[in-house]
Design an enzyme around this catalytic site. Structure first.
Site, PDB file in Angstrom:
ATOM      1  N   ARG A 190       0.832  -1.209   0.000  1.00 60.81           N
ATOM      2  CA  ARG A 190       0.000   0.000   0.000  1.00 60.81           C
ATOM      3  C   ARG A 190       0.860   1.250   0.000  1.00 60.81           C
ATOM      4  NH1 ARG A 190      -3.403  -1.871   4.972  1.00 60.81           N
ATOM      5  NH2 ARG A 190      -1.301  -2.643   5.346  1.00 60.81           N
ATOM      6  N   ASP A 274       0.421 -22.596  -2.828  1.00 61.73           N
ATOM      7  CA  ASP A 274       0.158 -23.282  -1.564  1.00 61.73           C
ATOM      8  C   ASP A 274      -1.296 -23.060  -1.147  1.00 61.73           C
ATOM      9  OD1 ASP A 274       0.769 -24.758   0.802  1.00 61.73           O
ATOM     10  OD2 ASP A 274       0.826 -22.873   1.920  1.00 61.73           O
ATOM     11  N   HIS A 298      -2.163 -25.981   1.260  1.00 60.93           N
ATOM     12  CA  HIS A 298      -2.116 -24.941   2.303  1.00 60.93           C
ATOM     13  C   HIS A 298      -1.332 -25.443   3.534  1.00 60.93           C
ATOM     14  CE1 HIS A 298      -4.456 -21.268   4.040  1.00 60.93           C
ATOM     15  NE2 HIS A 298      -3.230 -21.357   4.572  1.00 60.93           N
TER      16      HIS A 298
END
Ligand code: NDP
Ligand code: DGY
Length: 333
Positions: A190, A274, A298
């Site tokens: 950001r 993943d 995961h």
């Protein structure tokens, strides 16, 4: 003697031993849990959480308006055994916090950073050096002789690596990549993080520039409305045809149809994931047919030690929150 009022705690799964032991020792709590290694069905979760003062949940549990309504007005602490927060309706939690004494949220940053970065490195090397394909060739007789271009992949030395999200895990990945002789690190976020970036002399760039200039791209950002679908058709079209894409953040950061197109049309060389959408990925999903796509279930934080530490931190967050003490890792809402 005055009767002691126990606080009700609901735990949505069997959790690793240290966290469980901490909860079992808490004489001021009455702990109920979903006694399974599989996720709790939504109806059971609504039943279990009703009237609870504390909820210890996992990333597979959606804590949304409906669940908060089911919990009722006793709920004071939500402790998630994860660093990712995208399964929590934070705005709704915040809104309710303003209406009454406040719902506190605990999570588990830092304790899984190194383990997840290790997995990201494994996935990157596995993908760029085509290890699953090569192992398969050994087994299926495809290994006929040493051949100059057979099973060639892409190497990290002298390459440009782009990291989407130079947060805790992004930095831990860059730290591990440095000794591989990376020439240049790029990152997005950001806003620039000059202090953290200095260690890697990483350059803050726009997302299109990161896509266009990187040989390897690693997604390590959190899933938010702004990052949802960030890696889409435009993004993959900007990438080099020799580039390798890795995602360890959340599946929804990637548009999987666009990724499939990019992998099959030769827009990009390979991908290692993943995390997917949905999880588990259906076994007949088109991405699973591709040799240039490596998919893991995961497992970023999946070591015995790390999962145990996560469970203890989640339990300690919950207990401290319920007792009105400082939580070891409280999210600022
Ligand atoms: P951090 O909060 O330290 O890092 C999050 C990063 O996301 C920051 O660098 C932030 O950048 C970046 N980010 C936020 N918004 C944007 C945006 N719009 N564009 C680009 N980058 C953005 O979290 P962690 O590093 O601890 O964890 C990151 C994520 O990894 C978790 O949220 C979770 O989803 C995932 N994860 C996956 C695991 C697995 O098993 N595969 C294990 C652990 C975590 P900035 O603040 O500079 O904008
Ligand atoms: C997290 O904590 O967000 C991970 O995805 C699970 O390890």
């Amino acid at each position: 003697m005055r009767p002691v009022r126990l606080m009700k705690v609901f735990v949505t799964r069997r959790i690793p031993p240290d966290g469980w032991a901490a909860l079992a020792r808490a004489a001021d709590c009455e702990v109920e849990h979903w006694d399974s290694d599989e996720p709790i069905p939504a109806k059971e979760l609504e039943r279990g959480v009703a009237g609870a003062h504390g909820l210890l949940c996992l990333l597979t549990d959606r804590v949304d308006k409906r669940l908060l309504d089911a919990a009722g007005s006793n709920l004071r602490v939500i402790s998630t055994m994860s660093v990712g927060l995208d399964h929590l309706a934070l705005e709704e939690i915040k809104k309710r916090s303003l209406l009454r004494s406040g719902i506190r949220v605990g999570y588990t940053p830092d304790v899984l950073t190194d383990t997840t970065a290790e997995l990201a490195m494994s996935l990157l090397l596995t993908t760029c050096r085509r290890l699953p394909e090569a192992m398969e060739e050994v087994k299926n007789g495809g290994w006929s002789a040493w051949k100059p271009l057979w099973m060639c992949g892409y190497g990290l030395t002298q390459s440009t690596v782009g990291i989407i999200g130079l947060g805790r895990i992004g930095q831990a990945i860059a730290r591990r990549l440095k000794p591989f002789g990376i020439q240049r690190f790029l990152y997005t976020g950001r806003q620039p993080r000059p202090q953290e970036a200095a260690e890697f002399q990483a350059e803050f760039v726009s997302t299109p520039r990161l896509a266009a200039e990187s040989d390897f791209i690693i997604v390590a950002c959190s899933l938010t409305p702004a990052t949802k679908g960030l890696c889409n058709k435009d993004f993959f079209q900007q990438m080099k045809s020799t580039a390798v894409f890795v995602n360890i953040s959340r599946g929804e950061v990637v548009n999987q149809d666009d990724l499939y197109e990019a992998l099959t049309s030769g827009q990009i060389a390979a991908a290692g994931l993943d995390v997917t959408t949905p999880e588990p990925l259906p076994t007949d999903h088109p991405l699973l047919t591709l040799k240039n796509c490596v998919i893991l279930p995961h497992i970023g934080s999946a070591t015995y030690g790390t999962r145990n530490t996560m469970s203890l931190l989640a339990a300690n967050n919950l207990l401290a929150g319920l007792r009105g003490e400082p939580m070891p890792r409280e999210l600022k809402l």
